[in-house]
Motif scaffolding. Sequence first.
Motif, PDB file in Angstrom:
ATOM      1  N   VAL A   1      -3.377  -5.946   4.843  1.00 11.63           N
ATOM      2  CA  VAL A   1      -3.423  -7.293   4.054  1.00 11.63           C
ATOM      3  C   VAL A   1      -2.017  -7.711   4.217  1.00 11.63           C
ATOM      4  O   VAL A   1      -0.993  -7.106   3.890  1.00 11.63           O
TER       5      VAL A   1
ATOM      6  N   GLU B   1      -7.081  -1.633   9.170  1.00  8.67           N
ATOM      7  CA  GLU B   1      -6.949  -1.678   7.818  1.00  8.67           C
ATOM      8  C   GLU B   1      -5.360  -2.640   7.728  1.00  8.67           C
ATOM      9  O   GLU B   1      -4.541  -2.525   8.456  1.00  8.67           O
TER      10      GLU B   1
ATOM     11  N   GLU C   1      -0.625  -5.363  -0.516  1.00  5.42           N
ATOM     12  CA  GLU C   1      -0.551  -5.997   1.082  1.00  5.42           C
ATOM     13  C   GLU C   1       0.040  -4.518   1.736  1.00  5.42           C
ATOM     14  O   GLU C   1       0.645  -3.657   1.301  1.00  5.42           O
TER      15      GLU C   1
ATOM     16  N   THR D   1      -3.686   1.870  -2.997  1.00  8.41           N
ATOM     17  CA  THR D   1      -4.616   1.625  -1.830  1.00  8.41           C
ATOM     18  C   THR D   1      -5.232   0.225  -1.984  1.00  8.41           C
ATOM     19  O   THR D   1      -5.071  -0.186  -2.816  1.00  8.41           O
ATOM     20  N   TYR D   2      -5.731  -0.053  -0.574  1.00 10.58           N
ATOM     21  CA  TYR D   2      -6.219  -1.521  -0.696  1.00 10.58           C
ATOM     22  C   TYR D   2      -7.344  -1.758  -1.577  1.00 10.58           C
ATOM     23  O   TYR D   2      -7.675  -2.650  -2.224  1.00 10.58           O
TER      24      TYR D   2
ATOM     25  N   ASP E   1     -11.969  -5.894   1.458  1.00 13.90           N
ATOM     26  CA  ASP E   1     -11.255  -4.855   0.697  1.00 13.90           C
ATOM     27  C   ASP E   1     -10.152  -4.335   1.688  1.00 13.90           C
ATOM     28  O   ASP E   1      -9.782  -3.231   1.961  1.00 13.90           O
ATOM     29  N   GLY E   2      -9.583  -5.273   2.553  1.00 10.08           N
ATOM     30  CA  GLY E   2      -8.387  -4.676   3.353  1.00 10.08           C
ATOM     31  C   GLY E   2      -8.901  -4.320   4.537  1.00 10.08           C
ATOM     32  O   GLY E   2      -7.943  -4.010   5.613  1.00 10.08           O
TER      33      GLY E   2
ATOM     34  N   SER F   1      -6.976  -3.435  -5.245  1.00 12.38           N
ATOM     35  CA  SER F   1      -6.581  -4.921  -5.387  1.00 12.38           C
ATOM     36  C   SER F   1      -7.690  -5.419  -6.154  1.00 12.38           C
ATOM     37  O   SER F   1      -8.792  -4.784  -6.269  1.00 12.38           O
TER      38      SER F   1
ATOM     39  N   VAL G   1       0.725  -1.261  -0.016  1.00 10.32           N
ATOM     40  CA  VAL G   1       0.033  -0.083  -0.027  1.00 10.32           C
ATOM     41  C   VAL G   1       0.850   1.187  -0.154  1.00 10.32           C
ATOM     42  O   VAL G   1       1.972   1.345   0.623  1.00 10.32           O
TER      43      VAL G   1
END
Length: 559
Positions: A429, A427, A401, A374-375, A449-450, A378, A338
């Motif tokens: 990943v 938040e 991540e 950003t997450y 979504d993270g 993904s 990220v």
Amino acid sequence: MNMVVFLLLVLVSAGTCDQVSGTEKVTGLYGETIAIPCNRGAPPPHDLMFIKWKYEKDDGSAGDLLIKQAHTDQHTVQATDDYAKRVNIDDEYNLLISRTSLKDQKTFTCMVVSGTNLMEYPVLVVINKKPSSVTLMDKSDVLQKDKLTTVGTCVVADANPAATITWTKNRKSLVVDGKVVVITPSMKLDPATGLSTTSSTLQYAATKEDVDAVFSCVSTHVLTNQTTDLGPFPIHYPSENVGLEIISKGSIIEGDNVTLKCHGDGNPPPSSFFFYLKGQKTLVENSDNYTLTGISREAAGDYKCSLANNEKMEASQSLNVSYLDLSLSLSGKIVKTVGDSLSVRVDKSASGEPKVSWTKNGKGVNQPEFSKLTYADSGVYLCEASLPGIVQHQSFELVIEGKPVIKSLTEHGVADAKHKVLSCEAEGVPKPRFQWSVNHTDEVISYNDGRATNKITVYPMENLNVSCTVSNKLGEDVMTINVSPVFKEESEEKESQNDLHDQSMLIVGVVVGLLIAAALVGLLYWLYMKNTRQGSFKTRNEAGTSEEIKKLEENNYPV
């Protein structure tokens, strides 16, 4: 009388008689019986003695046929040749000849002998024979363009007189010109019967417009006319133009099978061709096409074909091959942190300008280009490039991540005040793990979504400092919250309520006491004032002034 007859016969034999000028003409049909009238069928004289029929032989001499006496049914045949069995006479003195043939075309004479005169009436006999048949011979199957070709031969057999033959095209007479129309007539006589057989051969140089034309042989005879049709004929002509066709269902795409079709406008169509394939000459017989299998982009270019029997008659065609190659600078699974940046390069090679589009998880997006990931970025990115008839896809999976970061740690009370719910949001990943510093129940975890949320239920008996720890392979984060006990709050609330009640009661007591005290003071004061006025009134009345008395009255004090 017999002597007279004898002398007349002598005279007749000697040919001494009068002959009527002019010869009558009678026509009979071949093979049938002809009746030849005497003196055009006029009645014989009243003093008729007998009638005799004779004929002119081929050498010019006279030949006797028969004789019939007047007033009798009997007649005497005098002929000794073929006529002996074929001649007869009826009651009106007509000469009857059976089984006529062309040999009967001669002059027959009726001699009428009376008591006062002797007359002769010559009759010319003509025998007509209807043609036995009209046949077509040497009939062509096709006609050649601009080349004299035999249409057919028309034969009219065994006729008398000879039949005439003419030719028509579409019911219009053809006129011999020696170039386009040539007619060759002929006639033959049968030496045995003397009958005529007429024939006529038509040659014609056709044009393309004659493809539906009908030719006819017209036989004309005194007894019958007959029309016999020939055609229509196919018209053969060489090709004047050659064409090359590329057969495909649509755009020619690399890997397709493509058929080249060569054709000429001749009739019949040509069936053998040369195909020129990138400099290679290939003969194809009994077919007009050549198939290129699994065509490649290198096969694009000009192609040519020609007639096998006339290579100057040729045609060419340009063949275009559509192709599309697509590749991305990223493929497979791409793992980023990220906050990182990311760009994708699209490489494409195509026969035209393809249309390019992008989707992320099935939804349309712009071409990926990120300065700070950003997450939410993904997902599975799919690039699609297309040309008419061609579609290519390339994709990659982007995974973002990051070390987990706690975004909030909150406390939520509930209606029954017996427990509390703590919520920790973070938040990170890969999916972070949660760890609490307090015993708890009813744990609920969500992750999307993270973003992860962990909720727990606690029953604090006293003030607690509760920590939420989140961690994954990249690191961890901790946040602490102060949680008050649920039972202490209940006691404090009750005490607070009791204090409030006591205070209220105290205030009421104080107010009541003050009112009672005020009343007592008022009563005491009143009694005091009353006693005072009674004990001193006289003195004051005696010693007081009138102004004082008036002042007391104005203040409603008793005097």
